[in-house]
Design a protein around this motif. Structure first.
Motif, short mmCIF file in Angstrom:
data_model
loop_
_atom_site.label_atom_id
_atom_site.label_comp_id
_atom_site.label_asym_id
_atom_site.label_seq_id
_atom_site.Cartn_x
_atom_site.Cartn_y
_atom_site.Cartn_z
N LEU A 179 150.12 93.85 60.44
CA LEU A 179 150.68 94.47 61.64
C LEU A 179 150.47 95.98 61.71
CD1 LEU A 179 154.09 92.54 61.88
CD2 LEU A 179 151.88 91.96 62.92
N MET A 180 150.34 96.63 60.54
CA MET A 180 150.22 98.09 60.51
C MET A 180 149.07 98.52 59.59
SD MET A 180 152.48 99.49 62.51
CE MET A 180 152.64 101.17 61.89
N PRO A 181 147.84 98.19 59.97
CA PRO A 181 146.70 98.57 59.12
C PRO A 181 146.51 100.08 59.07
CG PRO A 181 145.94 97.77 61.25
CD PRO A 181 147.42 97.52 61.20
N LYS A 182 145.83 100.54 58.02
CA LYS A 182 145.57 101.97 57.84
C LYS A 182 144.06 102.20 57.75
CE LYS A 182 150.04 102.68 57.03
NZ LYS A 182 150.91 103.34 58.01
N ALA A 183 143.60 103.30 58.28
CA ALA A 183 142.20 103.71 58.14
C ALA A 183 142.10 104.76 57.04
CB ALA A 183 141.67 104.27 59.46
N ARG A 184 141.03 104.71 56.26
CA ARG A 184 140.88 105.61 55.10
C ARG A 184 140.09 106.86 55.46
NH1 ARG A 184 145.05 103.85 52.27
NH2 ARG A 184 144.87 101.66 51.64
N VAL A 185 140.62 107.60 56.43
CA VAL A 185 139.94 108.80 56.93
C VAL A 185 139.87 109.88 55.87
CG1 VAL A 185 140.06 110.69 58.60
CG2 VAL A 185 140.43 108.35 59.35
N LYS A 186 140.99 110.18 55.21
CA LYS A 186 141.00 111.25 54.21
C LYS A 186 140.05 110.96 53.07
CE LYS A 186 145.73 112.81 55.15
NZ LYS A 186 147.10 112.92 54.61
N GLU A 187 140.03 109.71 52.63
CA GLU A 187 139.12 109.33 51.55
C GLU A 187 137.66 109.50 51.98
OE1 GLU A 187 142.82 106.70 51.04
OE2 GLU A 187 141.74 107.74 52.64
N GLY A 188 137.35 109.05 53.20
CA GLY A 188 135.99 109.19 53.70
C GLY A 188 135.55 110.63 53.83
N LEU A 189 136.46 111.48 54.31
CA LEU A 189 136.13 112.90 54.46
C LEU A 189 135.88 113.57 53.12
CD1 LEU A 189 138.64 113.95 57.27
CD2 LEU A 189 136.14 113.83 57.46
N VAL A 190 136.73 113.26 52.13
CA VAL A 190 136.56 113.85 50.80
C VAL A 190 135.20 113.45 50.21
CG1 VAL A 190 137.35 113.67 48.40
CG2 VAL A 190 138.99 114.12 50.21
N LEU A 191 134.86 112.18 50.28
CA LEU A 191 133.59 111.71 49.71
C LEU A 191 132.39 112.28 50.45
CD1 LEU A 191 134.58 108.00 49.09
CD2 LEU A 191 134.06 109.70 47.32
N ALA A 192 132.51 112.44 51.76
CA ALA A 192 131.40 112.96 52.55
C ALA A 192 131.22 114.46 52.34
CB ALA A 192 131.63 112.66 54.03
N GLN A 193 132.29 115.20 52.44
CA GLN A 193 132.19 116.66 52.37
C GLN A 193 131.80 117.16 50.99
OE1 GLN A 193 135.95 117.97 54.00
NE2 GLN A 193 135.42 117.26 56.05
N SER A 194 132.12 116.37 49.95
CA SER A 194 131.71 116.73 48.60
C SER A 194 130.39 116.06 48.21
CB SER A 194 132.81 116.35 47.60
OG SER A 194 133.14 114.99 47.73
N ARG A 195 129.85 115.27 49.12
CA ARG A 195 128.57 114.57 48.93
C ARG A 195 128.57 113.75 47.64
NH1 ARG A 195 123.79 118.62 50.82
NH2 ARG A 195 122.73 116.62 51.02
#
Length: 328
Positions: free
Chosen positions: A194-210
């Motif tokens: 009923l209340m799924p979460k998206a992993r935006v912070k995790e994705g941003l950390v992995l992307a911005q630090s390459r």
């Protein structure tokens, strides 16, 4: 000529893509989680569209507020997989004629809540009459062109990791749809639906630090996500640490289900499945743990097989998961 039901969702998409002229120098190829447009200033506009339909995507006990929020999360999760910061969404809503004024307000509030949860805004959209509830969102995000994570970068020897555990949603759906019980943890299992979460912070950390070589959103199930990464990167995978949620494990024990089946072949988990070079693993794990979690589950292999090590033997990971028209 086969019908849509016979073709299945993925074949339908394939047929449509064959008819489209490719934009020159597309930053993201057809078939990834999202699309992108080069803005010419080292920035990419990352765009995604996903549709929620009442009959197939909304369990009976899900409120309209929760359904509208989920429609937003579905789209934002795909931006997260590319390492893009969500900015804004448009929403097209098919409104069944029997919805009340209060129902419409709940949809609006759910859309707003989902967007603001990830620092984005709903800018507008479209409405029309429909025989079933339809909420189709288009999400816009932005990232530096060198930070974008595609599905195609996994290399043999890379670690495979996920941002959370699997199996809770499948178990939660069995509670909601089939009336099964889980006295110890039913609330956590149902909440995952009923209340799924998206992993935006995790994705941003992995992307911005390459730190990630490839990434995919797992909404079609862990097994299918691995097969999609395999196709895009032309590699295989061997898992030796299947990330089954403890709550799902206990639910499987109570009802005689296979916990491996729950974890691999469900869907709508909205975790990220990523690949990371071994030399960067500790750095990536520490970076993500500041905002979430990162669980190593296996390795990328040169042989294009998908295998799970369980009970001292290797078993094949089948190419199945959620697919419209074909998933009951």
């Amino acid at each position: 000529m086969g019908s849509a039901k016979e073709l299945g969702e993925r074949k339908i998409v394939e047929l449509i893509l064959e008819c489209l002229e490719k934009m020159p120098n597309m930053p993201v190829p057809f078939g990834d989680d999202a699309s992108a447009v080069d803005l010419g200033t080292d920035k990419l506009a990352v765009i995604n569209m996903d549709m929620l339909v009442g009959k197939t995507d909304v369990p009976r006990t899900m409120s309209l507020w929760q359904a509208a929020r989920k429609a937003v999360i579905m789209n934002i999760s795909d931006l997260a997989a590319k390492g893009a910061q969500p900015l804004a969404l448009l929403a097209s809503i098919g409104v069944p004629p029997d919805l009340t004024e209060a129902d419409i307000q709940q949809i609006g509030k759910g859309l707003n809540a989902g967007a603001r949860e990830y620092n984005a805004y709903i800018l507008g959209g479209d409405t029309n009459e429909a025989s079933d509830l339809i909420i189709s969102c288009m999400a816009l995000g932005v990232c530096h062109k060198h930070h974008l994570i595609k599905r195609s970068g996994a290399k043999p020897g890379d670690y495979v990791a996920v941002t959370g555990f699997f199996g809770k949603v499948t178990a939660g759906l069995k509670i909601l749809m089939n009336g099964l019980s889980a006295p110890e943890n039913s609330e956590a299992l149902v909440d995952s639906v009923l209340m799924p979460k998206a992993r935006v912070k995790e994705g941003l950390v992995l992307a911005q630090s390459r730190l990630a070589t490839a990434s995919i959103d797992s909404s079609d199930g862990l097994a299918w996500s691995l097969h999609e990464l395999s196709r895009a990167s032309n590699v295989g995978f061997q898992l030796d640490n299947l990330p089954v949620a403890p709550e799902a494990e206990r639910f499987a024990e109570i009802h005689g289900f296979d916990s491996v089946e729950l974890a691999l072949y469900g869907g709508e988990e909205y975790e990220l499945v990523v690949t990371i070079e071994p030399r960067l693993w500790q750095e990536a794990k520490k970076a993500v743990e500041d905002v979430g979690s990162l669980i190593k589950v296996g390795r990328v292999t040169e042989e294009k097989q998908l295998l799970l090590k369980t009970g001292g033997k290797l078993v094949s990971i089948e190419a199945r998961g959620w697919e419209h028209f074909k998933t009951a």
